[in-house]
Design a protein around this motif. Sequence first.
Motif, PDB file in Angstrom:
ATOM      1  N   GLU A 177       0.834  -1.194   0.000  1.00 31.27           N
ATOM      2  CA  GLU A 177       0.000   0.000   0.000  1.00 31.27           C
ATOM      3  C   GLU A 177       0.868   1.243   0.000  1.00 31.27           C
ATOM      4  OE1 GLU A 177      -2.767  -0.129   3.214  1.00 31.27           O
ATOM      5  OE2 GLU A 177      -3.660  -2.001   2.546  1.00 31.27           O
ATOM      6  N   ASN A 178       0.284   2.313  -0.443  1.00 30.72           N
ATOM      7  CA  ASN A 178       0.935   3.620  -0.439  1.00 30.72           C
ATOM      8  C   ASN A 178       2.298   3.598  -1.127  1.00 30.72           C
ATOM      9  OD1 ASN A 178      -1.154   5.040   0.835  1.00 30.72           O
ATOM     10  ND2 ASN A 178      -0.513   4.219   2.805  1.00 30.72           N
ATOM     11  N   LEU A 179       2.271   3.173  -2.394  1.00 34.12           N
ATOM     12  CA  LEU A 179       3.502   3.179  -3.172  1.00 34.12           C
ATOM     13  C   LEU A 179       3.973   4.600  -3.442  1.00 34.12           C
ATOM     14  CD1 LEU A 179       2.779   0.342  -5.755  1.00 34.12           C
ATOM     15  CD2 LEU A 179       4.117   0.221  -3.654  1.00 34.12           C
ATOM     16  N   ASN A 180       3.045   5.531  -3.406  1.00 33.44           N
ATOM     17  CA  ASN A 180       3.418   6.929  -3.610  1.00 33.44           C
ATOM     18  C   ASN A 180       2.577   7.798  -2.685  1.00 33.44           C
ATOM     19  OD1 ASN A 180       4.292   9.388  -4.433  1.00 33.44           O
ATOM     20  ND2 ASN A 180       3.925   9.059  -6.609  1.00 33.44           N
ATOM     21  N   SER A 181       3.184   8.230  -1.607  1.00 31.93           N
ATOM     22  CA  SER A 181       2.457   9.067  -0.649  1.00 31.93           C
ATOM     23  C   SER A 181       2.837  10.535  -0.781  1.00 31.93           C
ATOM     24  CB  SER A 181       2.715   8.572   0.781  1.00 31.93           C
ATOM     25  OG  SER A 181       4.097   8.636   1.065  1.00 31.93           O
ATOM     26  N   LEU A 182       3.504  10.878  -1.882  1.00 29.59           N
ATOM     27  CA  LEU A 182       3.815  12.282  -2.150  1.00 29.59           C
ATOM     28  C   LEU A 182       2.689  12.860  -3.001  1.00 29.59           C
ATOM     29  CD1 LEU A 182       7.590  11.884  -3.070  1.00 29.59           C
ATOM     30  CD2 LEU A 182       6.621  12.611  -0.880  1.00 29.59           C
ATOM     31  N   HIS A 183       1.979  13.828  -2.454  1.00 25.53           N
ATOM     32  CA  HIS A 183       0.801  14.380  -3.117  1.00 25.53           C
ATOM     33  C   HIS A 183       1.027  15.841  -3.487  1.00 25.53           C
ATOM     34  CE1 HIS A 183      -1.226  10.682  -2.162  1.00 25.53           C
ATOM     35  NE2 HIS A 183      -0.775  10.797  -0.929  1.00 25.53           N
ATOM     36  N   TYR A 184       0.253  16.298  -4.453  1.00 21.67           N
ATOM     37  CA  TYR A 184       0.385  17.659  -4.967  1.00 21.67           C
ATOM     38  C   TYR A 184      -0.493  18.615  -4.179  1.00 21.67           C
ATOM     39  CZ  TYR A 184       2.578  15.116  -8.728  1.00 21.67           C
ATOM     40  OH  TYR A 184       3.399  14.288  -9.439  1.00 21.67           O
ATOM     41  N   THR A 185       0.086  19.736  -3.798  1.00 21.03           N
ATOM     42  CA  THR A 185      -0.679  20.763  -3.095  1.00 21.03           C
ATOM     43  C   THR A 185      -1.491  21.564  -4.111  1.00 21.03           C
ATOM     44  OG1 THR A 185       1.037  22.460  -3.305  1.00 21.03           O
ATOM     45  CG2 THR A 185       1.174  20.990  -1.369  1.00 21.03           C
ATOM     46  N   SER A 186      -2.460  22.288  -3.639  1.00 18.84           N
ATOM     47  CA  SER A 186      -3.249  23.168  -4.502  1.00 18.84           C
ATOM     48  C   SER A 186      -2.357  24.188  -5.190  1.00 18.84           C
ATOM     49  CB  SER A 186      -4.321  23.895  -3.699  1.00 18.84           C
ATOM     50  OG  SER A 186      -5.262  22.986  -3.201  1.00 18.84           O
ATOM     51  N   GLN A 187      -1.389  24.703  -4.481  1.00 15.78           N
ATOM     52  CA  GLN A 187      -0.470  25.689  -5.054  1.00 15.78           C
ATOM     53  C   GLN A 187       0.355  25.055  -6.181  1.00 15.78           C
ATOM     54  OE1 GLN A 187       2.504  27.263  -2.388  1.00 15.78           O
ATOM     55  NE2 GLN A 187       3.054  28.920  -3.786  1.00 15.78           N
ATOM     56  N   GLU A 188       0.855  23.833  -5.975  1.00 21.64           N
ATOM     57  CA  GLU A 188       1.626  23.154  -7.021  1.00 21.64           C
ATOM     58  C   GLU A 188       0.767  22.889  -8.260  1.00 21.64           C
ATOM     59  OE1 GLU A 188       4.837  20.561  -4.418  1.00 21.64           O
ATOM     60  OE2 GLU A 188       2.758  19.864  -4.542  1.00 21.64           O
ATOM     61  N   LYS A 189      -0.459  22.471  -8.037  1.00 21.19           N
ATOM     62  CA  LYS A 189      -1.369  22.217  -9.161  1.00 21.19           C
ATOM     63  C   LYS A 189      -1.616  23.496  -9.954  1.00 21.19           C
ATOM     64  CE  LYS A 189      -3.819  18.497  -6.750  1.00 21.19           C
ATOM     65  NZ  LYS A 189      -5.098  18.101  -6.140  1.00 21.19           N
ATOM     66  N   THR A 190      -1.810  24.598  -9.247  1.00 25.72           N
ATOM     67  CA  THR A 190      -2.046  25.886  -9.902  1.00 25.72           C
ATOM     68  C   THR A 190      -0.817  26.335 -10.680  1.00 25.72           C
ATOM     69  OG1 THR A 190      -3.644  26.531  -8.212  1.00 25.72           O
ATOM     70  CG2 THR A 190      -2.646  28.312  -9.509  1.00 25.72           C
ATOM     71  N   ILE A 191       0.354  26.195 -10.088  1.00 25.73           N
ATOM     72  CA  ILE A 191       1.598  26.593 -10.754  1.00 25.73           C
ATOM     73  C   ILE A 191       1.793  25.789 -12.033  1.00 25.73           C
ATOM     74  CG2 ILE A 191       4.124  26.509 -10.571  1.00 25.73           C
ATOM     75  CD1 ILE A 191       3.747  27.258  -7.565  1.00 25.73           C
ATOM     76  N   VAL A 192       1.577  24.479 -11.966  1.00 26.42           N
ATOM     77  CA  VAL A 192       1.755  23.624 -13.139  1.00 26.42           C
ATOM     78  C   VAL A 192       0.719  23.968 -14.211  1.00 26.42           C
ATOM     79  CG1 VAL A 192       1.622  21.244 -13.986  1.00 26.42           C
ATOM     80  CG2 VAL A 192       2.890  21.757 -11.894  1.00 26.42           C
ATOM     81  N   ALA A 193      -0.529  24.146 -13.811  1.00 27.45           N
ATOM     82  CA  ALA A 193      -1.584  24.491 -14.776  1.00 27.45           C
ATOM     83  C   ALA A 193      -1.276  25.821 -15.459  1.00 27.45           C
ATOM     84  CB  ALA A 193      -2.944  24.541 -14.082  1.00 27.45           C
ATOM     85  N   ASN A 194      -0.813  26.785 -14.705  1.00 31.68           N
ATOM     86  CA  ASN A 194      -0.477  28.097 -15.277  1.00 31.68           C
ATOM     87  C   ASN A 194       0.735  27.997 -16.204  1.00 31.68           C
ATOM     88  OD1 ASN A 194      -2.596  29.328 -13.933  1.00 31.68           O
ATOM     89  ND2 ASN A 194      -1.329  30.055 -12.249  1.00 31.68           N
ATOM     90  N   ALA A 195       1.726  27.215 -15.803  1.00 35.17           N
ATOM     91  CA  ALA A 195       2.916  27.039 -16.647  1.00 35.17           C
ATOM     92  C   ALA A 195       2.548  26.362 -17.962  1.00 35.17           C
ATOM     93  CB  ALA A 195       3.985  26.233 -15.902  1.00 35.17           C
ATOM     94  N   LEU A 196       1.695  25.345 -17.899  1.00 26.22           N
ATOM     95  CA  LEU A 196       1.254  24.668 -19.125  1.00 26.22           C
ATOM     96  C   LEU A 196       0.445  25.610 -20.013  1.00 26.22           C
ATOM     97  CD1 LEU A 196       0.321  21.118 -17.794  1.00 26.22           C
ATOM     98  CD2 LEU A 196       2.240  21.726 -19.270  1.00 26.22           C
TER      99      LEU A 196
END
Length: 164
Positions: A4-23
């Motif tokens: 379980e939990n092979l990837n417990s690193l999650h994206y913050t709202s700020q990271e999602k916004t930064i990536v969406a804006n960069a794209l």
Amino acid sequence: MAIENLNSLHYTSQEKTIVANALATIEGSLAAKFKNLTPEERTKYGSVNEQNKLVINKVKDFRTNQPALSSPDIDWVEFQNDVDSREFVQSIIARLESLASSLKNNKILHDFDCYQAALTDYDFSKYKVGTKAAGFQVKVNELAQFFKKSGTAKTENPPEKEIQ
């Protein structure tokens, strides 16, 4: 014990916004240069194979080192612009493909974690049906449609894994 939990690193709202804006910035910067090709045009023009890339590079080398040997029928400024653009685009494609591969790997791990949690919840719900707990029968019935029954045994097989 299940993995379980092979990837417990999650994206913050700020990271999602930064990536969406960069794209959005990248898309906006490149959109004016994009050309839509029909399937026929893609076949007609194809892509330059490795051998032909060597031809392009050799002609470019001759043009750079011995311009007197170059054809006067070629717009060499346009040729150099095409070379520069294709090298730029190729480097961006390579970076985006690497990024896409990393994102796909990341998604696979999150998908696996989600699916394992869903299976655990389904098993819990089946257990609760056995204890006559209210409300769980509807949930089990809804989830059961995703599992195929095989043969005469009542063994449930999880759905095929889909990797996108």
